[in-house]
Design a protein around this motif. Structure first.
Motif, mmCIF file in Angstrom:
data_model
loop_
_atom_site.group_PDB
_atom_site.id
_atom_site.type_symbol
_atom_site.label_atom_id
_atom_site.label_comp_id
_atom_site.label_asym_id
_atom_site.label_seq_id
_atom_site.Cartn_x
_atom_site.Cartn_y
_atom_site.Cartn_z
ATOM 1 N N GLU A 41 0.830 -1.205 0.000
ATOM 2 C CA GLU A 41 0.000 0.000 0.000
ATOM 3 C C GLU A 41 0.863 1.253 0.000
ATOM 4 O O GLU A 41 0.542 2.251 -0.678
ATOM 5 C CB GLU A 41 -0.900 -0.022 1.239
ATOM 6 C CG GLU A 41 -1.920 1.110 1.265
ATOM 7 C CD GLU A 41 -2.882 0.981 2.434
ATOM 8 O OE1 GLU A 41 -3.653 1.933 2.641
ATOM 9 O OE2 GLU A 41 -2.842 -0.064 3.124
ATOM 10 N N ALA A 42 1.993 1.253 0.723
ATOM 11 C CA ALA A 42 2.867 2.420 0.742
ATOM 12 C C ALA A 42 3.509 2.658 -0.613
ATOM 13 O O ALA A 42 3.667 3.806 -1.059
ATOM 14 C CB ALA A 42 3.936 2.250 1.822
ATOM 15 N N LEU A 43 3.911 1.566 -1.272
ATOM 16 C CA LEU A 43 4.482 1.725 -2.611
ATOM 17 C C LEU A 43 3.473 2.343 -3.560
ATOM 18 O O LEU A 43 3.827 3.156 -4.434
ATOM 19 C CB LEU A 43 4.964 0.375 -3.136
ATOM 20 C CG LEU A 43 6.200 -0.216 -2.447
ATOM 21 C CD1 LEU A 43 6.497 -1.602 -2.992
ATOM 22 C CD2 LEU A 43 7.405 0.688 -2.625
ATOM 23 N N GLU A 44 2.221 1.931 -3.390
ATOM 24 C CA GLU A 44 1.189 2.522 -4.244
ATOM 25 C C GLU A 44 1.030 4.005 -3.941
ATOM 26 O O GLU A 44 0.850 4.828 -4.856
ATOM 27 C CB GLU A 44 -0.121 1.776 -4.035
ATOM 28 C CG GLU A 44 -1.245 2.279 -4.945
ATOM 29 C CD GLU A 44 -2.530 1.490 -4.735
ATOM 30 O OE1 GLU A 44 -3.539 1.827 -5.366
ATOM 31 O OE2 GLU A 44 -2.500 0.536 -3.920
ATOM 32 N N ARG A 45 1.105 4.392 -2.673
ATOM 33 C CA ARG A 45 0.993 5.799 -2.314
ATOM 34 C C ARG A 45 2.187 6.602 -2.837
ATOM 35 O O ARG A 45 2.046 7.770 -3.203
ATOM 36 C CB ARG A 45 0.888 5.963 -0.797
ATOM 37 C CG ARG A 45 -0.354 5.351 -0.178
ATOM 38 C CD ARG A 45 -1.610 6.128 -0.608
ATOM 39 N NE ARG A 45 -1.494 7.557 -0.372
ATOM 40 C CZ ARG A 45 -1.719 8.136 0.806
ATOM 41 N NH1 ARG A 45 -2.098 7.405 1.834
ATOM 42 N NH2 ARG A 45 -1.587 9.458 0.948
ATOM 43 N N TYR A 46 3.363 5.976 -2.824
ATOM 44 C CA TYR A 46 4.546 6.659 -3.328
ATOM 45 C C TYR A 46 4.648 6.634 -4.857
ATOM 46 O O TYR A 46 5.544 7.238 -5.425
ATOM 47 C CB TYR A 46 5.819 6.040 -2.734
ATOM 48 C CG TYR A 46 6.148 6.551 -1.349
ATOM 49 C CD1 TYR A 46 6.676 7.834 -1.182
ATOM 50 C CD2 TYR A 46 5.956 5.774 -0.218
ATOM 51 C CE1 TYR A 46 6.982 8.316 0.080
ATOM 52 C CE2 TYR A 46 6.260 6.246 1.044
ATOM 53 C CZ TYR A 46 6.772 7.525 1.197
ATOM 54 O OH TYR A 46 7.073 7.999 2.461
ATOM 55 N N GLY A 47 3.750 5.905 -5.490
ATOM 56 C CA GLY A 47 3.773 5.828 -6.948
ATOM 57 C C GLY A 47 4.841 4.938 -7.497
ATOM 58 O O GLY A 47 5.308 5.143 -8.629
ATOM 59 N N LEU A 48 5.282 3.932 -6.710
ATOM 60 C CA LEU A 48 6.342 3.025 -7.148
ATOM 61 C C LEU A 48 5.836 1.625 -7.442
ATOM 62 O O LEU A 48 6.632 0.699 -7.646
ATOM 63 C CB LEU A 48 7.440 2.937 -6.074
ATOM 64 C CG LEU A 48 8.140 4.256 -5.724
ATOM 65 C CD1 LEU A 48 9.134 4.015 -4.611
ATOM 66 C CD2 LEU A 48 8.828 4.835 -6.948
ATOM 67 N N ALA A 49 4.519 1.435 -7.488
ATOM 68 C CA ALA A 49 4.008 0.077 -7.711
ATOM 69 C C ALA A 49 4.358 -0.443 -9.075
ATOM 70 O O ALA A 49 4.552 -1.633 -9.296
ATOM 71 C CB ALA A 49 2.494 0.043 -7.502
ATOM 72 N N GLY A 50 4.464 0.451 -10.020
ATOM 73 C CA GLY A 50 4.769 -0.016 -11.379
ATOM 74 C C GLY A 50 6.064 0.511 -11.894
ATOM 75 O O GLY A 50 6.164 0.863 -13.077
ATOM 76 N N SER A 51 7.076 0.647 -11.101
ATOM 77 C CA SER A 51 8.368 1.161 -11.514
ATOM 78 C C SER A 51 9.039 0.219 -12.470
ATOM 79 O O SER A 51 8.876 -0.993 -12.402
ATOM 80 C CB SER A 51 9.239 1.425 -10.287
ATOM 81 O OG SER A 51 9.454 0.235 -9.590
ATOM 82 N N PRO A 52 9.864 0.715 -13.416
ATOM 83 C CA PRO A 52 10.457 -0.161 -14.406
ATOM 84 C C PRO A 52 11.365 -1.192 -13.786
ATOM 85 O O PRO A 52 11.445 -2.311 -14.260
ATOM 86 C CB PRO A 52 11.221 0.811 -15.303
ATOM 87 C CG PRO A 52 10.601 2.126 -15.080
ATOM 88 C CD PRO A 52 10.131 2.155 -13.708
ATOM 89 N N GLY A 53 12.032 -0.867 -12.770
ATOM 90 C CA GLY A 53 12.949 -1.828 -12.166
ATOM 91 C C GLY A 53 12.327 -2.772 -11.195
ATOM 92 O O GLY A 53 13.013 -3.503 -10.531
ATOM 93 N N SER A 54 11.058 -2.753 -11.133
ATOM 94 C CA SER A 54 10.433 -3.582 -10.114
ATOM 95 C C SER A 54 10.173 -4.987 -10.553
ATOM 96 O O SER A 54 9.770 -5.820 -9.780
ATOM 97 C CB SER A 54 9.110 -2.939 -9.684
ATOM 98 O OG SER A 54 8.239 -2.845 -10.809
ATOM 99 N N GLY A 55 10.346 -5.314 -11.777
ATOM 100 C CA GLY A 55 10.105 -6.692 -12.197
ATOM 101 C C GLY A 55 8.863 -6.796 -13.016
ATOM 102 O O GLY A 55 8.176 -5.822 -13.311
ATOM 103 N N PRO A 56 8.516 -8.013 -13.440
ATOM 104 C CA PRO A 56 7.353 -8.186 -14.298
ATOM 105 C C PRO A 56 6.045 -7.945 -13.589
ATOM 106 O O PRO A 56 5.044 -7.683 -14.213
ATOM 107 C CB PRO A 56 7.473 -9.642 -14.736
ATOM 108 C CG PRO A 56 8.306 -10.291 -13.693
ATOM 109 C CD PRO A 56 9.223 -9.247 -13.171
#
Length: 961
Positions: free
Chosen positions: A176-191
């Motif tokens: 949930e925090a990643l979603e708030r920070y806008g990092l849920a779909g970062s390019p380096g996050s994996g598939p």
């Protein structure tokens, strides 16, 4: 009912004999209950881990008072019904030690199973802690807001707020925090999103504001811990609060960076020796206490792993929970570990010459655990042989005055009740849940008591009863464990030579009981034979037997007593039976005594019943028709009643002795023993049979004595003591000097007195026997006196003087025999009636009804009116009007009975006190010694009959000096 006994409610079988309807016997069963009978009740016992102290060189510092242990998984599995259970960390983790790297592995690992193989479940450890709301209640509470600091993840934002509940896990909050920070779909996050969440971790950071005030200045983090994916941050924040001056916040960091910072924070804390809390998992910590299994580092081929069964998963859950709460750093922990390693290496053989290379830290920790120093102020047990070397300790310390050995478990076999409290857990299969108990108070000696059915040995001999435990004694539990008891407080007060060592050559043989002990003691065959011969012919009050010979032994004693064989002393049968009871109470198993008492009581009852039938068959009224009845004489009655009187005396003393042994058994028994209630009930049934024997023999004895008295009592009313040339005897005169009319009655009293003296009847029963005889004599004479005055002139002064003289002579003779007080009490009513008739006629005519009632209070209105109305005042003279009863007492005169009732006799109260049997000193009576020798040789013959024919031999003969 016996033929010679009067049936209840029926008529007497001879003449106008008024016999009692039935003896009112007051058994002392209720009196026995007053002696403090305690019935064990079901007790719910909560057991914690062993209280034995830690083996580490330094104790753990106490944790903060707000830190508590909660078993979240168990509450969740129970649906919140049982409530949350908590326990102070200081009460659960008392010992600290070090193990190998695998010593405290993750749940389900072999190290975890070894470490907690004998631990109790947390719900059983949390006794006495105040209940808290379950997770189900917390889950329904409104969600809380957590601030998750991004630590530079996003520009322009210091933290993000997320909603969290008590069930929210760290992994869910990271997503949930990643979603708030806008990092849920970062390019380096994996598939996918899962790989993105795996790259980050939620960290619990502790720190202080740089400016010294909360909320002002720059934050300075000093300690960091990575939360597990399944941990619940809201609960962590609620339950584990920071100390004053510290602050907590949750940070979102990359997983690799968080691990690196965590290691650096731990190293800094260990290096400067601060006592601030560190969250590094203590993987090398072990619980070195006597109540649990020590954890050794399992090597590749050690073969140690999780215990078989369904308990492995539960132990793994306990392990993960305990590790989560035991992750506290110690002051200077790394420094102390290094010092202990150096000390261990310095003591190793060849350490000075050997070149020490790189060694696994786990090996140093194991070597450190071998350096054990025994306590100096507490008793302890030194393990000589164990069951599992990887789990057994070397020293087991007694932390309480009472120490319990057992296997432990989740619940007992009785309906799932809580398991019994156990101090030291032993994992052998033949160890009972509560195996034995050792009590070591401030003063020696200690006492050891085995539980029912528990195999326990003491110095090599099977232990069945509580016995003394001295320093240096060997205590064996089951077939695997062997301990040596040590007590540093004794200061060398124990025996200089251990009792389990073989005797020195030429040593004096021990007591006779040694003849039946172990033959592997180092003594020669001739020496054992001499000891056995000394026992068979000795005068010690000891009668040893095996349970299989018990029935034959008891039957032989009762048969010899019933047949009157030999010249045993009066209480000889009771003494021999008491020796059997004493041997069972001291030497045999706990449940043997109730069975022996039941068998003994049944044998005595059968023997007494047969004797009563024999006496009844020999009575004159049971002879064939045509045979004239011969009146009973005092001599014949004495011979007939001697066997019954002997049984009454022996059973009374045996009952008192049995009561003492039962009370001792109850005090010494384990109150948590489930068979204790059953044993006490069996003892009560046996004592009730002995009560019945005493009552029956007493009833039959007084029946035949009163039957003989009935034919002799009328002479006291009819005989004239003032015969020509006769002088009245004085007090203490012999029976032959008494007037002829009184000799038959006094002869019965004298025969009864001699019989009770010869049989050594208890003094209380002697008093009650004569009390009943006097009660019968008083009632029978008073009824005859009332009956004599109805038909013919009998109430006159001259006849009353003769009766008064006869009664005074009887009372004087009884006073000389030592029965004066009892006789005066029971003959009071007859004496007052005769005193009324002895009043001179002129004085009697002047008296009124009220004055006569006052002077003669024991007479009822009907009896007083009967005597006055039939008093002979002279020809043609009737009673004066002053003798008429007032109207208030007219009904009592008209409806009252003038005859005495035989059913108002005093009840029989059995003696309750110490037994008069002497079982302490040597047997001085030669006849009793001969019978004791005969029984010992009988037991020897029974033992020889079980051996093969080529192994049998006669009893040994002692070598003359």
């Amino acid at each position: 009912m016996l033929s010679g006994e009067r049936k209840e409610g029926g008529s007497p079988r001879f003449g106008k004999l008024h016999l009692p309807v039935g003896l009112w016997i007051n058994s002392p069963r209720k009196q026995l209950a007053k002696l403090g009978r305690r019935w064990p009740s079901a007790v719910s016992v909560k057991s914690s881990s062993s209280d034995t102290g830690s083996r580490s060189s330094e104790p753990l510092p106490p944790p903060p008072p707000h830190v508590e242990l909660r078993r979240v998984g168990a509450v969740k599995a129970a649906g919140g019904a049982s409530g949350s259970r908590a326990k102070r960390i200081s009460q659960l983790f008392r010992g600290s030690g070090t193990t190998g790297s695998g010593g405290a592995g993750a749940p389900g690992t072999p190290g975890a199973a070894q470490r907690w193989a004998s631990e109790k479940k947390l719900p059983e450890l949390a006794a006495g802690v105040a209940p808290e709301p379950p997770l189900a209640a917390r889950a329904t509470a409104p969600p809380g807001v957590l601030k998750i600091f991004g630590a530079g993840l996003a520009s322009g934002a210091n933290y993000k707020s997320v909603l969290a509940t008590a069930r929210s896990t760290a992994r869910e909050l990271v997503a949930e925090a990643l979603e708030r920070y806008g990092l849920a779909g970062s390019p380096g996050s994996g598939p996918g999103e899962s790989s993105c969440v795996d790259a980050f971790a939620l960290c619990d950071a502790l720190g202080r504001p740089a400016a010294g005030a909360m909320g002002s200045g720059e934050w300075r983090a000093e300690h960091l811990r990575v939360l597990g994916d399944s941990e619940r941050p809201l609960l962590v924040q609620e339950l584990w609060r920071a100390r004053p001056g510290w602050a907590r916040r949750f940070e979102l960091r990359g997983r690799e960076e968080a691990r690196r910072l965590e290691q650096e924070a731990f190293g800094a804390a260990d290096g400067d020796g601060t006592g601030a809390p560190s969250w590094r998992p203590q993987k090398n910590r072990s619980r070195a206490a006597s109540g649990g299994a020590a954890l050794a580092s399992p090597g590749p081929g050690s073969g140690s792993g999780p215990s078989a069964g369904s308990g492995g998963k539960e132990r793994s859950e306990n392990l993960s929970l305990r590790r989560s709460v035991s992750e506290l750093s110690l002051q200077g922990r790394r420094r102390r570990q290094q010092e202990r390693r150096q000390q261990a290496l310095s003591m190793a053989p060849g350490a000075a010459d050997a070149q020490i290379g790189p060694v696994d830290p786990g090996d140093f920790d194991q070597l450190t655990q071998c350096l054990i120093q025994a306590p100096s102020n507490r008793p302890y047990f030194l393990l000589l042989q164990g069951y599992q070397d990887a789990q057994d300790f070397v020293v087991y310390v007694m932390t309480r005055e009472q120490h319990v050995f057992g296997r432990g478990g989740n619940s007992s076999a009785r309906g799932g009740s809580p398991a019994p409290y156990v101090d030291t857990f032993l994992n052998a299969p033949d160890i009972l849940p509560r195996h034995c108990t050792v009590r070591a108070g401030p003063e020696p000696p200690a006492m050891v008591r085995p539980s029912r059915g528990a195999p326990v040995t003491h110095n090599g001999c099977l232990l069945l009863r509580e016995t003394e435990l001295h320093p240096g004694d060997l205590l064996g539990l089951g077939e695997h464990f062997l301990f040596m008891y040590k007590d540093p407080r004794a200061g060398g007060a124990g025996p200089a030579r251990p009792p389990w060592l073989p005797a020195r050559p030429g040593a004096t043989p021990p007591g006779p009981g040694w003849a039946f002990s172990c033959r592997l003691c180092g003594r020669g065959l001739q020496e054992r034979g001499e000891a056995l011969a000394a026992y068979l012919d000795g005068r010690e009050p000891v009668l040893r037997f095996r349970p299989r010979e018990e029935e034959a032994l008891l039957g032989e004693i009762v048969r010899a007593a019933a047949a009157g064989a030999g010249d045993l002393p009066p209480l000889g049968p009771a003494t021999l039976l008491a020796l059997c009871v004493q041997h069972s109470a001291r030497e045999l198993e706990l449940g043997h005594l109730p069975r022996l008492l039941g068998r003994l009581a049944r044998l005595i009852k059968e023997a007494v019943w047969e004797k009563i039938k024999e006496i009844g068959d020999r009575q004159p009224e049971n002879h064939p028709e045509g045979v004239p009845e011969v009146p009973l004489t005092p001599e014949a009655v004495s011979v007939e009643l001697r066997p019954l009187m002997l049984w009454m005396a022996n059973t009374t003393e045996l009952l008192s002795f049995v009561q003492e042994k039962v009370l001792e058994m109850e005090k010494e028994a384990d109150q948590e023993d489930p068979q204790l209630c059953n044993d006490l009930e069996l003892c009560d049934e046996a004592m009730a049979l002995l009560d019945e024997v005493i009552m029956c023999t007493f009833q039959q004895s007084v029946y035949y004595l009163t039957k003989t008295l009935y034919s002799t009592l009328p002479a006291l009313l009819d005989s004239n003591p003032f015969t020509a040339g006769a002088e009245l005897p004085g007090p203490g005169a012999e029976l032959g000097a008494m007037p002829p009319g009184l000799r038959p009655t006094l002869g019965v009293f004298q025969a009864a007195l001699e019989l009770t003296s010869q049989c050594e009847l208890h003094p209380d029963l002697v008093s009650q026997t004569f009390g009943y005889l006097f009660f019968f004599s008083n009632a029978s004479l008073l009824n005859s006196l009332m009956e004599r005055g109805q038909g013919r002139p009998f109430y006159q002064w001259s006849r009353a003087v003769q009766i008064r003289t006869n009664l005074d002579l009887v009372l004087d003779w009884l006073q000389g025999a030592g029965l004066g007080d009892i006789a005066t009490e029971f003959f009071r009513k007859l004496s007052i009636a005769v005193n009324l008739l002895c009043v001179p006629r002129t004085s009697l005519l002047k008296a009124s009804w009220s004055s006569l009632r006052t002077d003669h209070p024991t007479l009822t209105p009907a009896q007083l009116h009967h005597l006055l109305s039939h008093y002979q005042l002279g020809p043609g003279r009737g009673p004066p009007p002053a003798w008429d009863p007032p109207p208030a007492e007219r009904d009592a005169v008209d409806t009252g009975d003038i005859f005495e009732s035989f059913s108002s006799h005093p009840p029989l109260i059995l003696p309750l006190g110490s037994s008069r049997l002497s079982l302490t000193g040597p047997v001085t009576d030669d006849a009793l010694h001969r019978e004791l020798r005969r029984l010992r040789r009988l037991l020897w013959d029974l033992e020889q009959q079980e051996l093969p024919a080529n192994h049998r031999h006669g009893p040994p003969v002692a070598t003359p000096p």
